[in-house]
Structures are given as C-alpha cells and as structure tokens.
Design a protein around this motif. Structure first.
Motif, mmCIF file in Angstrom:
data_model
loop_
_atom_site.group_PDB
_atom_site.id
_atom_site.type_symbol
_atom_site.label_atom_id
_atom_site.label_comp_id
_atom_site.label_asym_id
_atom_site.label_seq_id
_atom_site.Cartn_x
_atom_site.Cartn_y
_atom_site.Cartn_z
ATOM 1 N N VAL A 98 2.032 -81.758 0.045
ATOM 2 C CA VAL A 98 2.197 -80.817 -1.060
ATOM 3 C C VAL A 98 1.569 -79.484 -0.685
ATOM 4 O O VAL A 98 0.749 -79.409 0.239
ATOM 5 N N GLN A 99 1.974 -78.447 -1.393
ATOM 6 C CA GLN A 99 1.306 -77.155 -1.283
ATOM 7 C C GLN A 99 0.221 -77.073 -2.342
ATOM 8 O O GLN A 99 0.284 -77.737 -3.385
ATOM 9 N N VAL A 100 -0.765 -76.224 -2.094
ATOM 10 C CA VAL A 100 -1.905 -76.156 -2.999
ATOM 11 C C VAL A 100 -1.488 -75.780 -4.418
ATOM 12 O O VAL A 100 -2.065 -76.261 -5.404
ATOM 13 N N LEU A 165 -10.327 -76.759 -1.819
ATOM 14 C CA LEU A 165 -11.426 -75.939 -2.323
ATOM 15 C C LEU A 165 -10.908 -74.783 -3.182
ATOM 16 O O LEU A 165 -11.608 -74.332 -4.099
ATOM 17 N N VAL A 166 -9.695 -74.309 -2.911
ATOM 18 C CA VAL A 166 -9.116 -73.278 -3.782
ATOM 19 C C VAL A 166 -8.963 -73.820 -5.202
ATOM 20 O O VAL A 166 -9.226 -73.128 -6.185
ATOM 21 N N THR A 167 -8.561 -75.070 -5.327
ATOM 22 C CA THR A 167 -8.424 -75.663 -6.667
ATOM 23 C C THR A 167 -9.775 -75.784 -7.357
ATOM 24 O O THR A 167 -9.851 -75.756 -8.586
ATOM 25 N N ARG A 168 -10.845 -75.909 -6.577
ATOM 26 C CA ARG A 168 -12.177 -75.993 -7.186
ATOM 27 C C ARG A 168 -12.593 -74.658 -7.798
ATOM 28 O O ARG A 168 -13.386 -74.636 -8.743
ATOM 29 N N THR A 169 -12.062 -73.559 -7.290
ATOM 30 C CA THR A 169 -12.366 -72.279 -7.932
ATOM 31 C C THR A 169 -11.768 -72.230 -9.334
ATOM 32 O O THR A 169 -12.368 -71.661 -10.246
ATOM 33 N N VAL A 170 -10.587 -72.838 -9.514
ATOM 34 C CA VAL A 170 -9.992 -72.896 -10.853
ATOM 35 C C VAL A 170 -10.892 -73.705 -11.775
ATOM 36 O O VAL A 170 -11.215 -73.287 -12.890
#
Length: 285
Positions: A98-100, A165-170
C-alpha cells in the motif's frame, strides 16, 4: 490488546473503509525521513511536557472523543507511538503493498478494540508521565536500530517504517489538538514539520477519495491538491477553489469540525459549483 493503534475520531461519523477507496493514480508524495522522525519526537516531547504539568482534576476532564477523559486521551497518544514498537516486534512482510496515503482509510476497522485497550491502559498506568517517558526512550532506541526501509505490517497494509512514521504525525497532531480542546489554556504547541506532514497526508487522502481535477484545495503553506470529477483546470484561476488553514483542514478531515460550520464561521473559503466538500468529509472516521 489491539495489534495496531490508529486515530480515533468522534463516533457519530460513518467509517470509510480502505477497500472502498479508488487507488491513487499519481506518484506518491515523498517525505523527508529525517524531518519526519524529528517531527514525531518533537511533537511527542511537547505532549510529554504538557502532561507532566496536568493536575488530577484536569486528567479527569471529558474530551470530545466519545466518553474518553483526558487521562484516556493521553494513554491513546502513547499507544499511537507504541504501534511502532508492536509492528517492529512482528516479522517484516515480504514487500510493501500500500501507499502511505491509504492508511487514512483503514483507521476505523479497529475502533472497538482501540477503545477497550485505551481504557484498560489508562486504568493500569496511574503515572502517565513515566509511561510517556518510557515510550520516548524506547522509541528513540528503536529508530536508531532500524533502517527507514524496514517493512512493517500495519492495519493498512505493509509499509516502510519511514512511511508509517508519517502517519504518526497525524495521530500526534490530531490528538494534541484534542488535548488542547479538553484543557483550556493548556496550549500544547504543534511542531511545524509534524503539522506539515499531517496536512499533506490528509490532503492527499482527499485526492484519492475524490479523484479528478475540477477542484483545487489549498492549505497554505503546506499543500495544494486537485480533486473531484469534472472539467480539468489547466491555466489561470481555477473555477472551483477551496482554501483553509492547516489546523482547520485537519479538523475537517478528522470530523472535529463540520463543513457547514467551517464555511459559516469563515474558517474556509469555497468558490465554484464543485467547491462543496461536505459530502466527502470527514476522511478519518
């Protein structure tokens, strides 16, 4: 305990499942891994500092998250990062699938398990400051030990660590805002890079959910995306334009703010017959 911990939105909204979303046809956005890691640690540091100063009566205050107290919200914030720990404990999947951006559509499936786990954790961890401090220490060690390309099996699918980790910024930005809303005057700051990454991921999710080029959505200074089916704009001023600030966009995308209220309060400007995004929001549920 749930194997993956994802963002919690107010329960009144209907879930949007990953399987119902069209695949992205555009090249995925690239995120700077070093900046993303720094943003996650910086935003979590802001949360830790704020939590250390909370009194017992403040921890018992209600939040806008379906019956959670501030104590449970703080536990949730910690679990949003220990999702990285849990994913790294599992074998790496053979390849990414999947893409982020697709993570945004896979957050609702574990809502009941997330709620149960959060309440149990909050009840069993009376010293939230120590809990968050331990997460900070172990997360730093894990990030130092694992390369960004290490694949993780997440609720959305197989993703590289740096993308996850990008999703953790959300998670961190959304729930820091929830914390600020629950405790007047707390004013936990938002790290600029964390806010930027969260804004971009949710803007890209809108473009995936409503592919097209009829409407331009602007969230200065971080994101501009084209979306919605219809005549594609090629030059000059687009006929359908939506513009708002990053925090308003994040609240819209996660159901903290209704589209009609945002327009009525002049928190968002929308011009053109295809500029109404109310039926497409929220993206996270």
């Amino acid at each position: 305990m749930a194997q993956t911990y994802e963002s919690r939105s107010p329960p009144a909204t209907a879930p949007h499942r990953l399987t119902s979303m069209p695949p992205s046809r555009k090249r995925p956005r690239a995120y700077d891994p070093a900046r993303t890691r720094a943003a996650v640690l910086a935003q979590f540091g802001h949360v830790r500092e704020a939590v250390d100063g909370l009194r017992a009566e403040q921890l018992d205050r209600p939040t806008r998250l379906g019956g959670w107290s501030v104590r449970e919200l703080v536990a949730h914030l910690g679990m949003a990062l220990t999702a990285v720990h849990r994913a790294l404990e599992r074998p790496a999947p053979p390849k990414p699938d999947v893409q982020v951006v697709e993570w945004a559509f896979a957050t609702a499936a574990s809502a009941a398990a997330i709620d149960d786990s959060t309440r149990a954790l909050a009840a069993g961890r009376p010293d939230l400051g120590a809990y968050l401090a331990d997460i900070d220490t172990t997360l730093r060690a894990l990030l130092a030990a694992h390369p960004g390309g290490r694949l993780l099996q997440t609720a959305a699918g197989a993703l590289p660590l740096d993308d996850y980790l990008v999703t953790r910024t959300v998670e961190l930005v959304v729930h820091t805002d929830d914390l600020n809303a629950a405790v007047p005057g707390l004013d936990v700051p938002l790290d600029r890079q964390a806010l930027a990454a969260a804004t971009r991921l949710l803007a890209d999710a809108l473009a995936v959910k409503a592919p097209g080029g009829a409407t331009e959505v602007r969230v200065p200074p971080y994101a501009v995306v084209q979306c919605v089916e219809g005549p594609r704009h090629t030059r000059g001023t687009p006929p359908n334009v939506v513009e708002t600030d990053p925090l308003t966009w994040i609240r819209l995308a996660t159901g903290r703010l209704a589209w009609t209220d945002a327009v009525a309060e002049a928190k968002v400007s929308a011009s053109g017959e295809r500029a109404g995004l109310g039926e497409l929001l929220p993206l996270l549920a």
